[in-house]
Design an enzyme around this catalytic site. Structure first.
Site, PDB file in Angstrom:
ATOM      1  CD  GLU A  25      -6.875  90.872   1.311  1.00  0.00           C
ATOM      2  OE1 GLU A  25      -6.923  91.498   1.784  1.00  0.00           O
ATOM      3  OE2 GLU A  25      -6.097  90.770   0.308  1.00  0.00           O
ATOM      4  N   GLY A  40      -4.877  93.873  -2.500  1.00  0.00           N
ATOM      5  CA  GLY A  40      -5.517  93.376  -2.643  1.00  0.00           C
ATOM      6  C   GLY A  40      -6.672  93.464  -3.276  1.00  0.00           C
ATOM      7  CD  GLU A  41     -10.695  96.948  -3.488  1.00  0.00           C
ATOM      8  OE1 GLU A  41     -10.860  96.720  -4.532  1.00  0.00           O
ATOM      9  OE2 GLU A  41     -10.188  97.691  -3.135  1.00  0.00           O
ATOM     10  N   GLY A  42      -8.386  91.396  -4.556  1.00  0.00           N
ATOM     11  CA  GLY A  42      -8.538  90.432  -5.621  1.00  0.00           C
ATOM     12  C   GLY A  42      -7.652  91.079  -7.150  1.00  0.00           C
TER      13      GLY A  42
END
Lengths: 318, 318
Positions: free
Chosen positions: B143, B285-287
């Site tokens: 995300e 984050g961001e995966g």
């Protein structure tokens, strides 16, 4: 190591499109690569894995769950591509070299004599030393040798104290009586070689093994040739440990790839001040943990090299 | 999940050329893939990473170190290939899809109203649900959303109790006064939505965000479509957590890829009974953490599929 290259990495990390420090150890790894390669922008084109194999006289004491002939059988399995390290090296994009060390002549049983005389020890160190070449960007060391968690525990106890029991685990899976035999053998070795215990290289020769000596030589060569090192598990770490006793910064160019499930490894890493990258309950050796960490190192470098800066991407800063 | 496929993996692991259990969590991972793919020999041909992006009304309370326009700027950075996740997805051999969710219309500020009404919540869940297709062998969820550790902490506190402070960290890097504002906002949200806190989906709608709702939908779809899931960090885990409250086995098809340095994540994983694969101090984050773990999963599968048995390799057993 190059402070300037490590600083160049830190300066670039500070302008990449992410909150400061948010890549955690990946940021440290990029700086570590730069420092020990001596390059502001490190590279990972040539990644090599060396698996040294040796046989151990101390297996006569019943210290392993597997018979000693498995060492040569596993060397054949490496050649055939059927071992874990074959799969892991391929996934890591690393070249695998397996180097058997005089398997027909096991080391001496350290409960009754020295494992290696000076010639045998130096020959093994030299093999490891010459294996590591300057064109290498990162090197992983692994080992295979039925019985070799016994010399690893003996070296650890000799260098760091605390008694045999603290460092002795089940290796490939000895039962309770095997574990007792293993502890007794290590106690006997420590007692027999008491006069040698203050000299780290005598410890490695008297209580170690050929594949451990080759790793010691390889880790030393890597320092001389600007090649960062990923250490594998308990045996590999114990093999390199004498270098930290010879010089306070002797293992500064190494990272502990993982902490093994083998009993003594966590304590050994603590004694050496090494923080492992991975903790996955592995206890296979062969360089398997080191190879698994190559991808973490590669990911660190790719983020460092490939990410845009705030200015390049037009992203607002804090 | 298929017990039969998981058992087939365990039976094969027992005859591969390694001491029993010596690949540690890699052995568990192979069985987990088999169980949730429903295949005796799992595969990893189609690995996908979804990064959902959303904006948050609660940023009006001064809860983030970065301005809200960074969300859309980072979505552009993803499109341009300049973010960490672009590098990490490439290294992982994963297809990256970034899905912005109505960024021009932030959610409502949960201190003064609900974050999402039913329509907005269900639209976001549905987007995530439809993103995951049956041809996928493994899916990572990530995300991007300035301010989104605030809804993540609010959801965690709502579901597991312990008060706002326990779950609130510095996110992208707020200072002490920002941290106090963040805790105060979460306390206000918990108080305002007290009547909704016993209903996990109401919690997700009232206190969450669009990208969190999309992850919830995606994790649910993955269960329905036999796709194992790697969860990323604090926000991703909090997004999926309501599924564990709705059904005791609601997250059994997921693995926690890593534990983030963001304050609440370790406690959240403990509350959910999830043991992270990696612990590298990341908090981006961001995966990013999920993508880093893909290689661990791939390594587990390659060992499982590629190793020789004792019989095939002619290696003696204990």
């Amino acid at each position: 190591g190059s402070d300037a290259s490590a600083k160049a990495v830190a300066a670039r990390q500070a302008i990449l499109t992410k909150p400061q420090g948010s890549l955690g150890r990946l940021e440290e790894i990029a700086a570590w690569l730069a420092r020990w390669q001596g390059r502001d922008m490190p590279r990972l084109e040539q990644v090599k894995v060396f698996v040294f194999a040796g046989n151990h006289g101390v297996t006569a004491q019943g210290v392993s769950a597997f018979p000693p002939e498995v060492t040569v059988q596993m060397v054949a399995n490496f050649a055939g591509g059927g071992a874990a390290i074959n799969q892991l090296a391929r996934i890591a994009g690393a070249q695998l070299a397996v180097i058997p060390l005089d398997l027909e002549h096991p080391t001496g049983d350290f409960t009754t004599g020295t494992a290696m005389d000076d010639d045998a020890f130096l020959a093994a160190v030299s093999t490891g030393y010459h294996a590591v070449t300057e064109d290498t960007d990162l090197v992983c060391f692994g080992e295979m040798g039925i019985g070799n968690t016994t010399p690893a525990a003996a070296i650890s106890a000799a260098l760091f104290g605390g008694g045999a029991e603290k460092w002795t685990g089940r290796g490939t899976g000895v039962d309770d009586s095997g574990l007792r035999r293993k502890i007794a053998a290590i106690e006997a070795g420590l007692s027999r070689h008491a006069a040698a215990l203050s000299d780290p290289l005598r410890v490695a020769a008297s209580l170690g093994g050929r594949e451990l000596a080759a790793i010691l030589g390889g880790v030393l060569a890597a320092r001389h040739r600007n090649v960062p090192v990923l250490l594998d598990g308990f045996v590999c770490t114990a093999a390199a440990a004498p270098l930290a006793e010879l010089h306070a910064e002797g293992l500064a160019h190494t990272l502990a790839a993982h902490v093994s499930a083998e009993a003594g490894h966590r304590s050994l890493l603590e004694a050496l001040g090494l923080a492992p990258l991975l903790d996955l309950g592995m206890r296979l050796g062969e360089g398997s943990g080191a190879c698994l960490a190559v991808n973490v190192v590669r990911s660190a470098l790719e983020c460092h090299a490939g990410m845009a800066s705030f200015a390049e991407a037009g992203v607002s800063q804090e």
